[in-house]
Design an enzyme around this catalytic site. Structure first.
Site, PDB file in Angstrom:
ATOM      1  N   CYS A 114      34.239  37.689  45.830  1.00 36.30           N
ATOM      2  CA  CYS A 114      34.487  38.684  44.787  1.00 36.30           C
ATOM      3  C   CYS A 114      33.224  39.095  44.043  1.00 36.30           C
ATOM      4  O   CYS A 114      33.222  40.098  43.333  1.00 36.30           O
ATOM      5  CB  CYS A 114      35.536  38.177  43.813  1.00 36.30           C
ATOM      6  SG  CYS A 114      37.111  37.905  44.636  1.00 36.30           S
ATOM      7  N   HIS A 256      34.959  42.390  37.690  1.00 38.55           N
ATOM      8  CA  HIS A 256      35.796  42.126  38.855  1.00 38.55           C
ATOM      9  C   HIS A 256      37.244  42.037  38.380  1.00 38.55           C
ATOM     10  O   HIS A 256      37.512  41.505  37.306  1.00 38.55           O
ATOM     11  CB  HIS A 256      35.356  40.812  39.507  1.00 38.55           C
ATOM     12  CG  HIS A 256      36.325  40.330  40.545  1.00 38.55           C
ATOM     13  ND1 HIS A 256      36.702  41.117  41.609  1.00 38.55           N
ATOM     14  CD2 HIS A 256      37.000  39.166  40.668  1.00 38.55           C
ATOM     15  CE1 HIS A 256      37.566  40.439  42.353  1.00 38.55           C
ATOM     16  NE2 HIS A 256      37.766  39.267  41.814  1.00 38.55           N
ATOM     17  N   ASN A 286      43.731  42.760  43.442  1.00 34.79           N
ATOM     18  CA  ASN A 286      42.366  42.258  43.610  1.00 34.79           C
ATOM     19  C   ASN A 286      41.862  42.669  44.997  1.00 34.79           C
ATOM     20  O   ASN A 286      42.320  42.149  46.007  1.00 34.79           O
ATOM     21  CB  ASN A 286      42.387  40.730  43.454  1.00 34.79           C
ATOM     22  CG  ASN A 286      41.016  40.104  43.633  1.00 34.79           C
ATOM     23  OD1 ASN A 286      40.063  40.762  44.033  1.00 34.79           O
ATOM     24  ND2 ASN A 286      40.929  38.823  43.348  1.00 34.79           N
TER      25      ASN A 286
END
Ligand code: UT7
Length: 331
Positions: A114, A256, A286
């Site tokens: 990520c 993020h 996500n």
């Protein structure tokens, strides 16, 4: 940095097919209320069968190049941040280069989960800053649906697919600075909390690994949650402090997107005004390496990321990987 470097174009892409919370209620023992309150997510975009990460990356790259009016042959360096490459090798960068028709290019994949986009942005910017290349195309792309266990309610509700691309070029005279500073850190002791156990050299693919569902994302959510809040706060604060920047001076916080509560907890503690914080996880879930460029696009649309805006980017991911980056937007 030797020569200041700016983001000179941005392009994103998400596949059109939607996977809603109602769809997931039919697959696992979950419900819309739990997903919304615990994560902030109400839908994700998911690829159709046969579509892979390089396909998403190419669409984002095309949108990015179109914004700047450049041709694929104008790209001398291509970096693709991803944990879901089309295959273990060759790199997704090679596949994207070929599909784009970027005929005078080198490049590679970067694996930082990520934090991948932030790390690739940093590496690409250093290459431009040093004068090694006149520009670089940096892509964050992931097809998380390819490694998600749609029988595991703890992970399948979280992730979506998507891609984002930025072009990096030297900042022109009189333009806002572009990338100002960064602070990244990896801490491998976190490897056990978020990973895909099989398919690598430790545990090569076998019928047993498939039966044990080891080719999917495994996560201990609470540990990762606590680490994410602490690390984005610590790195973000340290980076701002060493650049004499107060959180209230930020025009935009681009985090993020792993969980709405992580972003809110981090930014409340930091003291960033909520209207300057981008939270678009509701629409996309996500998307791993694609979350930050998707957040950038949203911030531009909302008008809080415009020429001269000061932005803090922050991410935490599997590894652990973590990072923060300050920039002054010049687009
Ligand atoms: O981007 C990479 C980095 N990743 C992250 O940053 C993710 C960080 N972690 C998180 O976002 C959160 O920990 C999760 C969203 C994954 C989980 O939220 P949580 O508030 O930490 O829930 P939990 O894991 O403590 O689970 C609470 C309860 C459990 O039931 P019991 O044991 O209390 O009876 C779970 O079994 O919620 C249950 N649960 C669910 N219930 C309905 C877990 N997943 C679901 C679900 N639907 N999808």
């Amino acid at each position: 940095m030797a020569t200041p470097v700016k983001i000179s174009a941005l392009g994103t892409y998400v596949p059109p097919r939607l996977l809603t919370n109602a769809d997931l209620e039919k697959l696992v023992d979950t419900n819309d209320e739990w997903i919304r309150t615990r994560t902030g997510i109400h839908q994700r975009h998911i690829v159709d069968a046969g579509v892979a990460t390089s396909d998403l990356a190419v669409e984002a790259a095309k949108n990015c190049l179109a914004e700047r009016g450049l041709a694929p042959d104008d790209i001398p360096l291509l970096i693709v941040a991803t944990v879901t490459p089309d295959m273990l090798f060759p790199s997704t960068a090679c596949l994207v280069q070929h599909k784009l028709g970027a005929g005078r290019c080198w490049g590679f994949d970067l694996s930082a989960a990520c934090s991948g986009f932030l790390y690739a942005l940093t590496v690409g910017a250093q290459m431009v800053a040093s004068g090694s290349v006149p520009r670089a195309l940096v892509i964050g792309a992931d097809t998380m649906s390819s490694i998600i266990d749609y029988q595991d309610r703890a992970t399948c509700v979280l992730f979506g697919d998507g891609a984002g691309a930025v072009l990096l070029e030297p900042t022109g005279p009189g333009e806002p600075a572009g990338i100002i500073d960064f602070l990244h850190q990896i801490e491998g002791e976190g490897a056990g909390f978020l990973n895909m156990p099989a398919g690598g050299s430790r545990l090569p693919a076998s019928s047993e690994t498939v039966l044990r569902r080891q080719h999917y994302v495994h996560q201990q959510g609470q540990q990762v949650f606590k680490y994410a809040v602490r690390k984005m706060y610590d790195l973000g604060n340290e980076l701002m402090a060493r650049n004499q920047i107060e959180p209230r001076q930020l025009d935009c916080f681009l985090s993020h997107q792993a969980n709405r509560r992580i972003i809110e907890a981090t930014t409340e503690r930091m003291g960033v005004p909520p209207e300057r914080v981008i939270i678009n996880i509701g629409e996309y879930g996500n998307t791993t390496a694609a979350t930050i460029p998707l957040a950038m696009a949203e911030a531009r649309q909302r008008g809080i990321l415009k020429n001269g805006s000061l932005a803090l980017l922050a991410a935490v991911g599997a590894g652990y990987t973590a990072g923060a980056l300050l920039l002054r937007w010049s687009l």
